[in-house]
Design a protein around this motif. Structure first.
Motif, PDB file in Angstrom:
ATOM      1  N   PRO A  82       0.829  -1.221   0.000  1.00 46.97           N
ATOM      2  CA  PRO A  82       0.000   0.000   0.000  1.00 46.97           C
ATOM      3  C   PRO A  82       0.858   1.264   0.000  1.00 46.97           C
ATOM      4  CG  PRO A  82      -0.696  -1.548   1.709  1.00 46.97           C
ATOM      5  CD  PRO A  82       0.609  -2.042   1.187  1.00 46.97           C
ATOM      6  N   ARG A  83       0.307   2.351  -0.502  1.00 45.88           N
ATOM      7  CA  ARG A  83       1.028   3.627  -0.535  1.00 45.88           C
ATOM      8  C   ARG A  83       1.082   4.293   0.827  1.00 45.88           C
ATOM      9  NH1 ARG A  83       1.834   5.928  -5.457  1.00 45.88           N
ATOM     10  NH2 ARG A  83       3.247   7.216  -4.216  1.00 45.88           N
ATOM     11  N   ASN A 107      11.645   0.219   9.519  1.00 47.44           N
ATOM     12  CA  ASN A 107      12.828  -0.198   8.773  1.00 47.44           C
ATOM     13  C   ASN A 107      12.579  -1.480   7.981  1.00 47.44           C
ATOM     14  OD1 ASN A 107      14.404   1.970   9.578  1.00 47.44           O
ATOM     15  ND2 ASN A 107      15.230   0.903  11.366  1.00 47.44           N
ATOM     16  N   THR A 108      11.756  -2.367   8.519  1.00 51.38           N
ATOM     17  CA  THR A 108      11.407  -3.585   7.783  1.00 51.38           C
ATOM     18  C   THR A 108      10.622  -3.247   6.519  1.00 51.38           C
ATOM     19  OG1 THR A 108      11.374  -4.945   9.787  1.00 51.38           O
ATOM     20  CG2 THR A 108      10.139  -5.766   7.891  1.00 51.38           C
ATOM     21  N   ILE A 109       9.676  -2.336   6.648  1.00 49.85           N
ATOM     22  CA  ILE A 109       8.881  -1.919   5.483  1.00 49.85           C
ATOM     23  C   ILE A 109       9.780  -1.281   4.423  1.00 49.85           C
ATOM     24  CG2 ILE A 109       7.130  -0.277   4.695  1.00 49.85           C
ATOM     25  CD1 ILE A 109       5.642  -0.776   7.338  1.00 49.85           C
ATOM     26  N   ASN A 110      10.654  -0.379   4.848  1.00 47.25           N
ATOM     27  CA  ASN A 110      11.536   0.296   3.882  1.00 47.25           C
ATOM     28  C   ASN A 110      12.497  -0.679   3.206  1.00 47.25           C
ATOM     29  OD1 ASN A 110      10.388   2.809   4.358  1.00 47.25           O
ATOM     30  ND2 ASN A 110      11.857   3.340   5.960  1.00 47.25           N
ATOM     31  N   PRO A 121       6.153   3.463   1.344  1.00 46.97           N
ATOM     32  CA  PRO A 121       4.903   4.140   1.670  1.00 46.97           C
ATOM     33  C   PRO A 121       5.107   5.222   2.726  1.00 46.97           C
ATOM     34  CG  PRO A 121       5.034   2.121   2.904  1.00 46.97           C
ATOM     35  CD  PRO A 121       6.273   2.170   2.042  1.00 46.97           C
ATOM     36  N   GLU A 122       4.122   6.068   2.859  1.00 44.16           N
ATOM     37  CA  GLU A 122       4.069   6.957   4.020  1.00 44.16           C
ATOM     38  C   GLU A 122       3.529   6.132   5.185  1.00 44.16           C
ATOM     39  OE1 GLU A 122       1.788  10.406   3.088  1.00 44.16           O
ATOM     40  OE2 GLU A 122       3.254  11.179   1.651  1.00 44.16           O
ATOM     41  N   ILE A 123       4.169   6.255   6.354  1.00 50.75           N
ATOM     42  CA  ILE A 123       3.823   5.406   7.496  1.00 50.75           C
ATOM     43  C   ILE A 123       3.355   6.277   8.652  1.00 50.75           C
ATOM     44  CG2 ILE A 123       4.638   3.631   9.087  1.00 50.75           C
ATOM     45  CD1 ILE A 123       6.817   2.965   7.051  1.00 50.75           C
ATOM     46  N   ASP A 124       2.171   5.982   9.138  1.00 57.76           N
ATOM     47  CA  ASP A 124       1.574   6.685  10.270  1.00 57.76           C
ATOM     48  C   ASP A 124       1.694   5.799  11.498  1.00 57.76           C
ATOM     49  OD1 ASP A 124       0.192   8.339  11.925  1.00 57.76           O
ATOM     50  OD2 ASP A 124      -1.769   8.073  10.977  1.00 57.76           O
ATOM     51  N   CYS A 125       2.555   6.180  12.440  1.00 60.67           N
ATOM     52  CA  CYS A 125       2.787   5.420  13.669  1.00 60.67           C
ATOM     53  C   CYS A 125       1.955   6.026  14.796  1.00 60.67           C
ATOM     54  CB  CYS A 125       4.259   5.434  14.042  1.00 60.67           C
ATOM     55  SG  CYS A 125       5.346   4.647  12.826  1.00 60.67           S
ATOM     56  N   CYS A 126       0.964   5.293  15.242  1.00 63.24           N
ATOM     57  CA  CYS A 126       0.025   5.780  16.255  1.00 63.24           C
ATOM     58  C   CYS A 126       0.335   5.138  17.605  1.00 63.24           C
ATOM     59  CB  CYS A 126      -1.409   5.457  15.846  1.00 63.24           C
ATOM     60  SG  CYS A 126      -1.882   6.089  14.232  1.00 63.24           S
ATOM     61  N   LEU A 127       0.658   5.948  18.588  1.00 68.95           N
ATOM     62  CA  LEU A 127       1.012   5.461  19.915  1.00 68.95           C
ATOM     63  C   LEU A 127      -0.176   5.654  20.846  1.00 68.95           C
ATOM     64  CD1 LEU A 127       4.587   7.050  20.164  1.00 68.95           C
ATOM     65  CD2 LEU A 127       3.839   4.977  18.974  1.00 68.95           C
ATOM     66  N   LEU A 149      16.032   5.367  11.849  1.00 68.84           N
ATOM     67  CA  LEU A 149      15.294   4.950  10.663  1.00 68.84           C
ATOM     68  C   LEU A 149      16.136   5.061   9.411  1.00 68.84           C
ATOM     69  CD1 LEU A 149      11.840   6.671  11.302  1.00 68.84           C
ATOM     70  CD2 LEU A 149      12.575   4.383  11.976  1.00 68.84           C
ATOM     71  N   THR A 150      15.873   4.171   8.464  1.00 66.33           N
ATOM     72  CA  THR A 150      16.429   4.346   7.129  1.00 66.33           C
ATOM     73  C   THR A 150      15.749   5.544   6.493  1.00 66.33           C
ATOM     74  OG1 THR A 150      14.781   2.759   6.310  1.00 66.33           O
ATOM     75  CG2 THR A 150      16.957   1.907   6.852  1.00 66.33           C
ATOM     76  N   ARG A 151      16.397   6.133   5.537  1.00 69.50           N
ATOM     77  CA  ARG A 151      15.962   7.448   5.051  1.00 69.50           C
ATOM     78  C   ARG A 151      14.821   7.406   4.043  1.00 69.50           C
ATOM     79  NH1 ARG A 151      16.387  10.801   8.492  1.00 69.50           N
ATOM     80  NH2 ARG A 151      16.231   8.889   9.670  1.00 69.50           N
ATOM     81  N   GLU A 152      14.415   6.214   3.585  1.00 66.15           N
ATOM     82  CA  GLU A 152      13.357   6.145   2.585  1.00 66.15           C
ATOM     83  C   GLU A 152      11.996   6.457   3.200  1.00 66.15           C
ATOM     84  OE1 GLU A 152      15.400   3.722   3.284  1.00 66.15           O
ATOM     85  OE2 GLU A 152      16.598   3.213   1.521  1.00 66.15           O
ATOM     86  N   GLY A 153      11.145   7.103   2.424  1.00 62.40           N
ATOM     87  CA  GLY A 153       9.758   7.299   2.820  1.00 62.40           C
ATOM     88  C   GLY A 153       9.576   8.309   3.936  1.00 62.40           C
ATOM     89  N   LEU A 154       8.317   8.571   4.245  1.00 65.38           N
ATOM     90  CA  LEU A 154       7.952   9.499   5.304  1.00 65.38           C
ATOM     91  C   LEU A 154       7.312   8.740   6.460  1.00 65.38           C
ATOM     92  CD1 LEU A 154       6.370  12.402   3.197  1.00 65.38           C
ATOM     93  CD2 LEU A 154       8.607  12.389   4.325  1.00 65.38           C
ATOM     94  N   CYS A 155       7.604   9.196   7.674  1.00 59.55           N
ATOM     95  CA  CYS A 155       7.060   8.559   8.877  1.00 59.55           C
ATOM     96  C   CYS A 155       6.483   9.637   9.783  1.00 59.55           C
ATOM     97  CB  CYS A 155       8.149   7.767   9.598  1.00 59.55           C
ATOM     98  SG  CYS A 155       7.579   6.926  11.086  1.00 59.55           S
ATOM     99  N   PHE A 156       5.266   9.423  10.251  1.00 62.91           N
ATOM    100  CA  PHE A 156       4.574  10.385  11.109  1.00 62.91           C
ATOM    101  C   PHE A 156       4.265   9.726  12.456  1.00 62.91           C
ATOM    102  CE2 PHE A 156       3.581  11.128   6.685  1.00 62.91           C
ATOM    103  CZ  PHE A 156       3.839  12.483   6.530  1.00 62.91           C
ATOM    104  N   ILE A 157       4.416  10.486  13.529  1.00 66.17           N
ATOM    105  CA  ILE A 157       4.158   9.985  14.880  1.00 66.17           C
ATOM    106  C   ILE A 157       2.995  10.752  15.488  1.00 66.17           C
ATOM    107  CG2 ILE A 157       5.096   9.652  17.196  1.00 66.17           C
ATOM    108  CD1 ILE A 157       6.469   7.945  15.189  1.00 66.17           C
ATOM    109  N   SER A 158       2.059  10.033  16.089  1.00 68.66           N
ATOM    110  CA  SER A 158       0.939  10.697  16.760  1.00 68.66           C
ATOM    111  C   SER A 158       0.566   9.927  18.025  1.00 68.66           C
ATOM    112  CB  SER A 158      -0.283  10.774  15.835  1.00 68.66           C
ATOM    113  OG  SER A 158      -0.721   9.477  15.457  1.00 68.66           O
TER     114      SER A 158
END
Length: 331
Positions: A82-83, A107-110, A121-127, A149-158
């Motif tokens: 998924p994107r 890192n596994t996804i990237n 993909p863009e990854i939304d990490c929800c805590l 983190l590896t540098r690929e993709g975007l990661c968001f924390i909320s």
């Protein structure tokens, strides 16, 4: 102490309830479980904080790494990359532990996307944790998390405050759910424990009615947990759950993994003898906790029907090493 590792994915099931009916169910659940708002780990980063005293949880996270990586890869390939990916850590508590899991997932996804020549993909990490949780201490570790983190993709924390015994996310929005040492905590202390005087939890001398009361509460809560996640997760998503469990099958009162509650009860009884606490206060204090065995967990998941069990593993942990193993303190 034993830990149960459960790897599950949502099964296909049609839900005939309307949105209004489900909304009313959530409101009823919130009113039934007022205790959950009071149960959270000690915040901050001082000597008595959870963040400082969670080496055991770090060891457990290290043990679950293989399982988490395998299920993350399966989720990505089954969903055809998924994107956008939404990941939730339920019961994240305060401190850096939650980022140990999140960094492995991201890192596994990237790495998998690079291997398959796919755009990350863009990854939304929800805590997620209760509203009283110290999210501020957790968010202090975002910078160090980003450096891992590896540098690929975007990661968001909320942060997502709320009880995981209720709906937390929009319908069919989660791809991967992770939870370590959280769902053995119940939504409330079971009713009918008046005979269990001066003990905070089940002991070998407790009446069998106490064991039944705790088991019934766990069954209600875990069924609710599964139901809520089945509404929030996409088809072919994954859940990786780790909780404290027990080995014993023949003696329901024997708690081979919960001697720490016995020690707490004995310490409180000593305070009563010293006149520091009243016996009535100690007798009224009970832990909203249950340590299921493997059969109780698998039976409940199969009867509830929302998820299929891919694998269930049990592992033993020596609590003494959680104090001695300083190598896990550095993230």
């Amino acid at each position: 102490m034993d830990s149960l590792f459960i790897h599950a994915n949502p099964s296909s099931r049609y839900d005939c309830k309307s949105d209004d009916e489900k909304h009313n169910d959530n409101k009823e659940r919130s009113s039934k479980y007022p205790f959950v708002s009071a149960l959270s780990m000690s915040g901050g980063d001082g000597d008595k904080s959870y963040s400082t005293n969670s080496l055991l949880q770090k060891r457990v996270l290290s043990r679950t790494k293989r399982v988490l990586v395998e299920n993350t890869k399966e989720m990505m390939t089954n969903l055809e990359f998924p994107r956008c990916i939404k990941v939730a850590d339920l019961g994240c508590s305060s401190g850096q532990n939650t980022f140990l899991a999140m960094s492995e997932i991201v890192n596994t996804i990237n790495a998998l996307c690079k291997e398959w020549n796919k755009k990350p993909p863009e990854i939304d990490c929800c805590l997620n944790d209760l509203p009283s949780n110290d999210f501020n201490t957790t968010f202090k570790f975002i910078t160090s998390f980003s450096k891992k983190l590896t540098r690929e993709g975007l990661c968001f924390i909320s942060g997502v405050p709320g009880s995981f015994y209720s709906r937390l996310f929009p319908r069919q929005s989660l791809h991967l759910v992770h939870s370590v040492y959280s769902i053995h905590f119940l939504s409330k202390v079971p009713d009918g424990l008046e005979n269990n005087k001066m003990s905070v939890y089940i002991t070998s001398s407790s009446p069998l009615t106490d064991q039944n009361a705790y088991l019934n509460q766990f069954q209600k809560d875990f069924k609710t947990f599964l139901r809520m996640r089945s509404e929030e997760m996409v088809s072919n998503g994954r859940m990786v759950l780790t909780l404290i469990g027990r080995k014993t099958l023949d003696d329901p009162l024997y708690r081979d993994c919960c001697h720490f509650w016995t020690l707490l009860s004995q310490s409180l009884q000593d305070l009563v003898l010293d006149g520091i606490l009243s016996a009535s206060k100690v007798s009224s204090f009970k832990m909203p906790f249950y340590d299921p065995n493997k059969e109780e967990v698998t039976d409940l998941i199969r009867k509830e029907g929302s998820f299929e069990i891919n694998d269930l593993e049990t592992h033993g942990f020596d609590l003494g090493h959680s104090v001695e193993d300083r190598s896990l303190q550095s993230y």
